[in-house]
Write an enzyme that holds these catalytic residues in place. Structure first.
Site, PDB file in Angstrom:
ATOM      1  N   GLU A   1     154.031  24.850 128.586  1.00  0.00           N
ATOM      2  CA  GLU A   1     152.598  24.661 128.779  1.00  0.00           C
ATOM      3  C   GLU A   1     152.065  25.633 129.720  1.00  0.00           C
ATOM      4  O   GLU A   1     151.086  26.288 129.610  1.00  0.00           O
ATOM      5  CB  GLU A   1     152.294  23.370 129.208  1.00  0.00           C
ATOM      6  CG  GLU A   1     150.882  22.835 129.311  1.00  0.00           C
ATOM      7  CD  GLU A   1     150.082  23.070 128.038  1.00  0.00           C
ATOM      8  OE1 GLU A   1     148.774  23.014 128.036  1.00  0.00           O
ATOM      9  OE2 GLU A   1     150.668  23.352 127.086  1.00  0.00           O
TER      10      GLU A   1
ATOM     11  N   LYS B   1     149.158  28.530 128.851  1.00  0.00           N
ATOM     12  CA  LYS B   1     148.073  28.629 129.285  1.00  0.00           C
ATOM     13  C   LYS B   1     147.694  29.818 129.842  1.00  0.00           C
ATOM     14  O   LYS B   1     146.491  30.355 129.799  1.00  0.00           O
ATOM     15  CB  LYS B   1     147.911  27.684 130.513  1.00  0.00           C
ATOM     16  CG  LYS B   1     147.721  25.995 130.517  1.00  0.00           C
ATOM     17  CD  LYS B   1     146.287  25.921 129.729  1.00  0.00           C
ATOM     18  CE  LYS B   1     146.270  24.762 128.429  1.00  0.00           C
ATOM     19  NZ  LYS B   1     146.822  25.031 127.410  1.00  0.00           N
TER      20      LYS B   1
ATOM     21  N   TRP C   1     131.731  32.393 112.702  1.00  0.00           N
ATOM     22  CA  TRP C   1     132.826  33.017 113.027  1.00  0.00           C
ATOM     23  C   TRP C   1     133.320  33.748 112.031  1.00  0.00           C
ATOM     24  O   TRP C   1     133.858  32.919 110.949  1.00  0.00           O
ATOM     25  CB  TRP C   1     133.900  32.281 113.607  1.00  0.00           C
ATOM     26  CG  TRP C   1     134.965  33.137 114.211  1.00  0.00           C
ATOM     27  CD1 TRP C   1     135.147  33.943 115.356  1.00  0.00           C
ATOM     28  CD2 TRP C   1     136.110  33.206 113.685  1.00  0.00           C
ATOM     29  NE1 TRP C   1     136.397  34.420 115.622  1.00  0.00           N
ATOM     30  CE2 TRP C   1     137.197  33.883 114.494  1.00  0.00           C
ATOM     31  CE3 TRP C   1     136.819  32.676 112.632  1.00  0.00           C
ATOM     32  CZ2 TRP C   1     138.306  34.166 114.392  1.00  0.00           C
ATOM     33  CZ3 TRP C   1     138.293  32.792 112.254  1.00  0.00           C
ATOM     34  CH2 TRP C   1     139.088  33.528 113.245  1.00  0.00           C
TER      35      TRP C   1
ATOM     36  N   CYS D   1     132.873  27.734 113.542  1.00  0.00           N
ATOM     37  CA  CYS D   1     131.452  27.701 113.270  1.00  0.00           C
ATOM     38  C   CYS D   1     130.885  26.521 113.752  1.00  0.00           C
ATOM     39  O   CYS D   1     131.368  25.462 113.979  1.00  0.00           O
ATOM     40  CB  CYS D   1     131.375  27.813 111.789  1.00  0.00           C
ATOM     41  SG  CYS D   1     132.410  29.077 110.982  1.00  0.00           S
TER      42      CYS D   1
ATOM     43  N   ARG E   1     132.582  26.887 120.692  1.00  0.00           N
ATOM     44  CA  ARG E   1     133.663  27.126 119.487  1.00  0.00           C
ATOM     45  C   ARG E   1     133.677  28.682 119.120  1.00  0.00           C
ATOM     46  O   ARG E   1     134.890  28.932 118.678  1.00  0.00           O
ATOM     47  CB  ARG E   1     132.943  26.396 118.456  1.00  0.00           C
ATOM     48  CG  ARG E   1     132.877  25.096 118.379  1.00  0.00           C
ATOM     49  CD  ARG E   1     131.765  24.442 117.306  1.00  0.00           C
ATOM     50  NE  ARG E   1     131.969  22.783 117.307  1.00  0.00           N
ATOM     51  CZ  ARG E   1     132.524  22.493 116.081  1.00  0.00           C
ATOM     52  NH1 ARG E   1     132.839  23.125 115.192  1.00  0.00           N
ATOM     53  NH2 ARG E   1     132.469  21.267 116.067  1.00  0.00           N
TER      54      ARG E   1
ATOM     55  N   HIS F   1     170.928  33.508 128.255  1.00  0.00           N
ATOM     56  CA  HIS F   1     171.204  33.783 127.072  1.00  0.00           C
ATOM     57  C   HIS F   1     170.306  34.750 126.436  1.00  0.00           C
ATOM     58  O   HIS F   1     169.879  34.753 125.248  1.00  0.00           O
ATOM     59  CB  HIS F   1     171.334  32.479 126.268  1.00  0.00           C
ATOM     60  CG  HIS F   1     172.374  31.712 126.687  1.00  0.00           C
ATOM     61  ND1 HIS F   1     173.591  31.661 126.262  1.00  0.00           N
ATOM     62  CD2 HIS F   1     172.212  30.562 127.679  1.00  0.00           C
ATOM     63  CE1 HIS F   1     174.486  30.844 126.823  1.00  0.00           C
ATOM     64  NE2 HIS F   1     173.723  30.250 127.442  1.00  0.00           N
TER      65      HIS F   1
ATOM     66  N   LYS G   1     138.483  25.593 119.710  1.00  0.00           N
ATOM     67  CA  LYS G   1     138.849  24.452 120.276  1.00  0.00           C
ATOM     68  C   LYS G   1     139.790  23.599 119.424  1.00  0.00           C
ATOM     69  O   LYS G   1     140.606  22.824 119.890  1.00  0.00           O
ATOM     70  CB  LYS G   1     137.517  23.814 120.720  1.00  0.00           C
ATOM     71  CG  LYS G   1     137.837  22.277 121.441  1.00  0.00           C
ATOM     72  CD  LYS G   1     138.617  22.764 122.926  1.00  0.00           C
ATOM     73  CE  LYS G   1     138.955  21.497 123.501  1.00  0.00           C
ATOM     74  NZ  LYS G   1     139.838  21.670 124.622  1.00  0.00           N
TER      75      LYS G   1
ATOM     76  N   GLU H   1     146.956  32.210 126.630  1.00  0.00           N
ATOM     77  CA  GLU H   1     145.829  31.894 126.295  1.00  0.00           C
ATOM     78  C   GLU H   1     144.528  32.323 126.773  1.00  0.00           C
ATOM     79  O   GLU H   1     143.574  32.922 126.047  1.00  0.00           O
ATOM     80  CB  GLU H   1     145.444  30.212 126.073  1.00  0.00           C
ATOM     81  CG  GLU H   1     146.048  29.638 125.126  1.00  0.00           C
ATOM     82  CD  GLU H   1     145.962  28.101 125.081  1.00  0.00           C
ATOM     83  OE1 GLU H   1     145.724  27.475 123.990  1.00  0.00           O
ATOM     84  OE2 GLU H   1     146.121  27.445 126.247  1.00  0.00           O
TER      85      GLU H   1
ATOM     86  N   ASN I   1     130.601  25.308 106.890  1.00  0.00           N
ATOM     87  CA  ASN I   1     131.638  25.518 107.671  1.00  0.00           C
ATOM     88  C   ASN I   1     132.844  25.331 106.830  1.00  0.00           C
ATOM     89  O   ASN I   1     132.453  24.268 105.993  1.00  0.00           O
ATOM     90  CB  ASN I   1     131.937  24.581 108.898  1.00  0.00           C
ATOM     91  CG  ASN I   1     131.149  25.028 109.836  1.00  0.00           C
ATOM     92  OD1 ASN I   1     130.334  25.874 110.094  1.00  0.00           O
ATOM     93  ND2 ASN I   1     130.826  24.046 110.941  1.00  0.00           N
ATOM     94  N   GLY I   2     133.857  26.094 106.675  1.00  0.00           N
ATOM     95  CA  GLY I   2     135.216  26.003 105.835  1.00  0.00           C
ATOM     96  C   GLY I   2     135.546  27.308 104.925  1.00  0.00           C
ATOM     97  O   GLY I   2     134.688  28.227 105.198  1.00  0.00           O
TER      98      GLY I   2
END
Length: 616
Positions: free
Chosen positions: A489, A493, A85, A13, A38, A512, A611, A496, A111-112
């Site tokens: 990483e 990426k 959101w 938000c 965001r 394995h 983010k 994502e 927000n929250g």
């Protein structure tokens, strides 16, 4: 209430509020646009004019809100706006913010998450309040209404004392020319201008108007007027908060010549790494100002999430190798739930780009409660983690707008390297790391940005590789030693931003389990520099080839055997092993970016992600 006991909301938000003399509707809309990275599903604004609250809300994009004809008739110089959101209640106009009380005299944006909203809602309904949305946020407006008797701040304080949960709040009342802002667990800043004041959930929303900001802390409430502000805690004690000067420029917040912020930030890495290093290496000595007695440290625990956790894994390798101090690495989300054994001579390092990651913040509080010394590695000045730690290392990477972190990752590795060398220097415990190795590493750090630029020049070449593999449904990423976290990483990426399933593994672990997945439809990305595990990695490639798997290899030295095995090669410059992750991750960032872009995905705003994650 301690932050560790709060259920947090993803910072998806956005909030902006303004009081001053400017044309307010364009200002609020522009502020919301600056927070679009965001993610959101609806937006709205409320402007106070001639004793009336004018509200316009819209499901969908901010651009759709901006086209709403009602906005043409709204004037005023006090207002609040929000991009939502959904958490409680589906995305629609009714559930969008701002929310009003029964009398339509008080407007709030939030927000929250309000944990006890169901019990509060039941109480308010019993008292006759008409709650029309499915959100937890609306009850805040009604709670303030319940206590209002001519002073909006006093009513807000009484309301907040009944709330369990997290909030970043901006509130206006039709009878008072002021904005009330309050925070617990959800970041909120105050912007200080000339005869004007701002409130926002993040700096980009107000950067066009002021670079002077105040970071509200938990359980603080601010009263904003045109000509000033005051800050108190919820018990009424006056607070004097430092004004910070933002050094980012508006140009830094824009994409410039790049199609996406993510691509821009990948290409900013040479400069970002230089900024992390700047002023910190002088005459082959590391210069860090830390409030820590490093000679007393016997063990280091690194805690982080996501990309920051991967940089922490690399930190474990370099700190142990350079200093001989044992290092543990913990997911911050699991850290406090296992009752970790922490001693007073332990150092806990919290890594977070935003400095607001809820799990990392909670882990940090757990460490402090157990008397450990703490260090933060963060990018955002004035963030919550920076205020909780004993000492900190700022990345100075500049704003990172793309949801998928890139330059923060390489700068985190750089900061961890500096810290490892600094411990070695101050403790004089050289482990097996010789003075000659120390000098070579410092020498390589000074030229690492140049080597990153060499990799960036291969962007078009990597795009061609991406074209070949963009339709594959699964990827496997393999690496060994210090480059195993690079494989993790790279896989993160790709999943994502392209929504392709990808897994990272130590190359030796392939036998394995994962080898069962290998066939002609499974590309395997190898991070394969010429090091002491190189021959073993070649054996892994042979196993992939025998099962008709496709190989993409990151290499730093030509090898005819490897060239015959690989379906695609990306050559990167050679460097010291401890620095190699900074260079080797760049082609993986570009590969993920180009695959996602070729698939037509909005790279900067991948679905379901934010983010900064401030929710458990």
């Amino acid at each position: 209430m301690e932050i560790s006991s709060i259920l947090y909301l993803l910072i998806m938000c956005g909030i902006i509020g303004y009081i001053g003399n400017k044309n307010i509707v364009p200002l609020l809309l522009n502020g919301l646009k600056k927070l679009e990275y965001r993610g959101y599903d609806s937006a709205g604004l409320c402007v106070l004019n001639n004793g009336k609250l004018n509200i316009v809300k819209k499901q969908g994009k901010i651009s759709q809100l901006a086209k709403e004809p009602k906005l043409n008739n709204i004037k005023g110089n006090i207002g609040i706006a929000h991009s939502r959101w959904a958490t409680h209640g589906e995305p629609n106009e009714l559930n969008a913010h701002p929310h009003l009380d029964c009398k339509k005299e008080i407007a709030i944006v939030h927000n929250g998450i309000i944990e006890n909203y169901q019990s509060l809602k039941k109480l308010l309904k019993k008292e006759g309040h008409k709650i029309i949305s499915d959100t937890d946020s609306e009850i805040i407006a009604h709670l303030i209404e319940k206590f209002y008797s001519g002073d909006i701040k006093k009513a807000t304080v009484k309301a907040l004392k009944l709330i369990d949960g997290a909030f970043g709040l901006a509130i206006i009342d039709k009878n008072e020319e002021k904005i009330i802002a309050a925070r617990r667990g959800s970041p909120l800043i105050i912007g200080v201008g000339d005869n004007e004041m701002f409130v926002a959930s993040d700096v980009p929303a107000i950067l066009d108007h002021t670079k002077k900001v105040i970071y509200l802390q938990d359980n603080e409430i601010a009263e904003l007027r045109k000509n000033g502000y005051s800050i108190e805690n919820l018990d009424g004690k006056q607070i004097d908060r430092k004004i910070h000067k933002i050094k980012w420029t508006t140009e830094q917040m824009e994409k410039g010549k790049f199609k996406h912020f993510m691509l821009k930030e990948i290409f900013e890495q040479p400069e970002a790494v230089e900024n992390t290093l700047r002023g910190r290496i002088k005459n082959n000595k590391i210069k860090l100002t830390l409030n820590l007695d490093l000679k007393k440290i016997r063990r280091i625990i690194i805690t982080a999430c996501g990309t920051s956790w991967h940089s922490g894994l690399i930190g474990k390798y370099v700190i142990e190798k350079i200093t001989g101090i044992p290092v543990e690495i913990d997911y911050a989300s699991e850290f406090r739930y296992r009752d970790p054994i922490i001693k007073k001579d332990d150092l806990v390092i919290a890594i977070s780009q935003s400095g607001e990651t809820a799990d990392t913040l909670a882990a940090l509080k757990e460490a402090r409660a157990k008397k450990a010394k703490t260090l933060g590695i963060v990018n955002v000045v004035g963030s919550s983690i920076t205020r909780e730690v004993d000492s900190g290392i700022y990345l100075h990477a500049g704003p990172e707008i793309g949801v998928a972190s890139t330059k923060a990752f390489t700068c985190q590795i750089t900061a961890l390297l500096l810290f490892a060398l600094f411990i070695r220097q101050e403790k004089k415990t050289y482990s097996k790391f010789s003075e000659s190795s120390n000098k070579q590493l410092l020498k390589e750090l000074k030229v690492v940005s140049r080597k990153i630029r060499t990799v960036l020049e291969k962007s078009n070449e990597i795009r061609k590789i991406a074209e070949k593999f963009k339709e594959n449904k699964n990827f496997l990423y393999l690496g060994r030693g210090i480059n195993f976290p690079v494989a993790l990483e790279g896989a993160l990426k790709l999943k994502e931003i392209s929504y392709i399933h990808a897994e990272g593994y130590p190359a030796a672990e392939m036998k394995h389990g994962p080898i069962a997945l290998i066939d002609k439809n499974m590309p395997v990305v190898f991070v394969s520099p010429k090091d002491n595990t190189y021959e073993k990695v070649l054996s892994n490639m042979e196993e992939i080839k025998a099962r008709k798997g496709k190989i993409i290899a990151i290499i730093n030295k030509q090898d005819e055997r490897l060239e015959k095995l690989a379906d695609a090669l990306i050559k990167v410059p050679q460097t010291k092993e401890e620095i190699s992750p900074i260079i080797n991750v760049v082609p993986l960032q570009l590969l993920a970016y180009h695959i996602a872009d070729l698939k037509g995905i909005n790279v900067d705003k991948p679905k379901n992600l934010a983010k900064s994650v401030t929710v458990e």
